[in-house]
Design a protein around this motif. Sequence first.
Motif, PDB file in Angstrom:
ATOM      1  N   LYS A   1      24.608  28.646  38.008  1.00 55.67           N
ATOM      2  CA  LYS A   1      25.405  28.718  39.243  1.00 55.67           C
ATOM      3  C   LYS A   1      26.999  29.098  38.719  1.00 55.67           C
ATOM      4  CE  LYS A   1      26.751  25.811  43.097  1.00 55.67           C
ATOM      5  NZ  LYS A   1      26.989  24.349  43.736  1.00 55.67           N
ATOM      6  N   PRO A   2      26.893  30.450  38.722  1.00 55.65           N
ATOM      7  CA  PRO A   2      28.154  31.081  38.019  1.00 55.65           C
ATOM      8  C   PRO A   2      29.502  30.772  38.890  1.00 55.65           C
ATOM      9  CG  PRO A   2      26.844  32.683  39.079  1.00 55.65           C
ATOM     10  CD  PRO A   2      25.918  31.467  39.256  1.00 55.65           C
ATOM     11  N   ASN A   3      30.357  30.693  38.472  1.00 53.08           N
ATOM     12  CA  ASN A   3      32.005  30.365  39.156  1.00 53.08           C
ATOM     13  C   ASN A   3      32.233  31.734  39.563  1.00 53.08           C
ATOM     14  OD1 ASN A   3      34.641  30.795  39.385  1.00 53.08           O
ATOM     15  ND2 ASN A   3      35.090  29.073  38.148  1.00 53.08           N
ATOM     16  N   GLN A   4      32.077  31.845  41.072  1.00 54.71           N
ATOM     17  CA  GLN A   4      32.314  33.081  41.899  1.00 54.71           C
ATOM     18  C   GLN A   4      33.835  33.575  41.534  1.00 54.71           C
ATOM     19  OE1 GLN A   4      30.511  33.736  45.697  1.00 54.71           O
ATOM     20  NE2 GLN A   4      28.822  32.364  44.946  1.00 54.71           N
ATOM     21  N   GLU A   5      34.742  32.755  41.357  1.00 49.63           N
ATOM     22  CA  GLU A   5      35.965  33.324  41.374  1.00 49.63           C
ATOM     23  C   GLU A   5      36.213  33.967  39.995  1.00 49.63           C
ATOM     24  OE1 GLU A   5      40.162  34.152  41.876  1.00 49.63           O
ATOM     25  OE2 GLU A   5      38.518  33.365  43.493  1.00 49.63           O
ATOM     26  N   ALA A   6      35.664  33.477  38.966  1.00 51.16           N
ATOM     27  CA  ALA A   6      35.833  34.102  37.740  1.00 51.16           C
ATOM     28  C   ALA A   6      34.792  35.257  37.734  1.00 51.16           C
ATOM     29  CB  ALA A   6      35.108  33.100  36.281  1.00 51.16           C
ATOM     30  N   LEU A   7      33.866  35.365  38.376  1.00 50.41           N
ATOM     31  CA  LEU A   7      33.095  36.504  38.431  1.00 50.41           C
ATOM     32  C   LEU A   7      33.905  37.670  39.165  1.00 50.41           C
ATOM     33  CD1 LEU A   7      30.439  38.157  38.023  1.00 50.41           C
ATOM     34  CD2 LEU A   7      29.560  37.188  40.247  1.00 50.41           C
ATOM     35  N   LEU A   8      34.677  37.279  40.374  1.00 46.70           N
ATOM     36  CA  LEU A   8      35.305  38.359  41.100  1.00 46.70           C
ATOM     37  C   LEU A   8      36.729  38.648  39.983  1.00 46.70           C
ATOM     38  CD1 LEU A   8      36.576  39.644  43.610  1.00 46.70           C
ATOM     39  CD2 LEU A   8      37.791  37.393  43.890  1.00 46.70           C
ATOM     40  N   ARG A   9      37.151  38.045  39.371  1.00 50.89           N
ATOM     41  CA  ARG A   9      38.337  38.373  38.547  1.00 50.89           C
ATOM     42  C   ARG A   9      37.783  39.436  37.386  1.00 50.89           C
ATOM     43  NH1 ARG A   9      42.917  34.261  37.925  1.00 50.89           N
ATOM     44  NH2 ARG A   9      42.801  33.171  39.897  1.00 50.89           N
ATOM     45  N   THR A  10      36.496  39.076  36.892  1.00 53.00           N
ATOM     46  CA  THR A  10      35.938  39.774  35.699  1.00 53.00           C
ATOM     47  C   THR A  10      35.496  41.324  36.332  1.00 53.00           C
ATOM     48  OG1 THR A  10      35.035  37.917  34.686  1.00 53.00           O
ATOM     49  CG2 THR A  10      34.167  40.016  34.356  1.00 53.00           C
ATOM     50  N   MET A  11      34.706  41.249  37.711  1.00 46.02           N
ATOM     51  CA  MET A  11      34.750  42.398  38.195  1.00 46.02           C
ATOM     52  C   MET A  11      35.896  43.250  38.453  1.00 46.02           C
ATOM     53  SD  MET A  11      31.410  42.407  38.578  1.00 46.02           S
ATOM     54  CE  MET A  11      30.934  43.695  39.710  1.00 46.02           C
ATOM     55  N   ARG A  12      37.098  42.667  38.797  1.00 42.60           N
ATOM     56  CA  ARG A  12      38.268  43.362  39.128  1.00 42.60           C
ATOM     57  C   ARG A  12      38.842  43.840  37.773  1.00 42.60           C
ATOM     58  NH1 ARG A  12      40.765  39.877  43.839  1.00 42.60           N
ATOM     59  NH2 ARG A  12      40.038  41.031  45.720  1.00 42.60           N
ATOM     60  N   LEU A  13      38.806  43.383  36.903  1.00 41.91           N
ATOM     61  CA  LEU A  13      39.133  43.881  35.438  1.00 41.91           C
ATOM     62  C   LEU A  13      38.335  45.042  35.127  1.00 41.91           C
ATOM     63  CD1 LEU A  13      40.781  43.612  32.780  1.00 41.91           C
ATOM     64  CD2 LEU A  13      38.877  42.041  32.034  1.00 41.91           C
ATOM     65  N   LEU A  14      37.067  44.952  35.456  1.00 42.88           N
ATOM     66  CA  LEU A  14      36.317  46.053  34.796  1.00 42.88           C
ATOM     67  C   LEU A  14      36.346  47.340  36.023  1.00 42.88           C
ATOM     68  CD1 LEU A  14      33.207  44.241  33.606  1.00 42.88           C
ATOM     69  CD2 LEU A  14      34.552  45.501  32.455  1.00 42.88           C
ATOM     70  N   CYS A  15      36.751  46.911  37.168  1.00 42.69           N
ATOM     71  CA  CYS A  15      37.244  48.045  38.036  1.00 42.69           C
ATOM     72  C   CYS A  15      38.446  48.835  37.641  1.00 42.69           C
ATOM     73  CB  CYS A  15      37.663  47.692  39.512  1.00 42.69           C
ATOM     74  SG  CYS A  15      36.127  47.045  40.412  1.00 42.69           S
ATOM     75  N   SER A  16      39.382  47.940  37.063  1.00 44.88           N
ATOM     76  CA  SER A  16      40.565  48.537  36.483  1.00 44.88           C
ATOM     77  C   SER A  16      40.469  49.454  35.293  1.00 44.88           C
ATOM     78  CB  SER A  16      41.733  47.457  36.076  1.00 44.88           C
ATOM     79  OG  SER A  16      41.286  46.854  35.101  1.00 44.88           O
ATOM     80  N   VAL A  17      39.267  49.311  34.548  1.00 44.48           N
ATOM     81  CA  VAL A  17      38.914  50.252  33.550  1.00 44.48           C
ATOM     82  C   VAL A  17      37.765  51.236  33.892  1.00 44.48           C
ATOM     83  CG1 VAL A  17      40.099  48.590  31.692  1.00 44.48           C
ATOM     84  CG2 VAL A  17      37.503  48.521  32.334  1.00 44.48           C
TER      85      VAL A  17
END
Length: 125
Positions: free
Chosen positions: A74-90
């Motif tokens: 059950k992944p933490n969706q808020e952490a997943l969102l932040r990680t995805m946004r970080l990877l968008c920035s790169v």
Amino acid sequence: SCSNSHFFMSQRKKKMSLRMAQEDLDSSVQSLMQLAQAHFSSQALYMAVQLGIPDIISDEVKTVSEIASKLEGKPNQEALLRTMRLLCSVGVFMEHSLPTEGQSVETAFSLSPAGVLLQTTTESS
């Protein structure tokens, strides 16, 4: 009057020198911050690839909840969102805003051209 113009010229040079020094300092600080924070991006990329997120997204646009539903546990969706946004920035993923019922929007992601290279299910990888 010649000494006055010389005084103003030297004051102008000092101001320009200070401005240039500030620009150099700002640039140097930015470079150091990027270097110091680079491990966040590399760790986020490692995590995304290990979890198979590029394969989960494939050639679609998927919301965080859709991505999370394909992951184990059950992944933490808020952490997943932040990680995805970080990877968008790169440049690994692209962020989209999908309209939902009412006037709200839901955040979704697709693969960038660089992200496609991280898929294990494509011929080019």
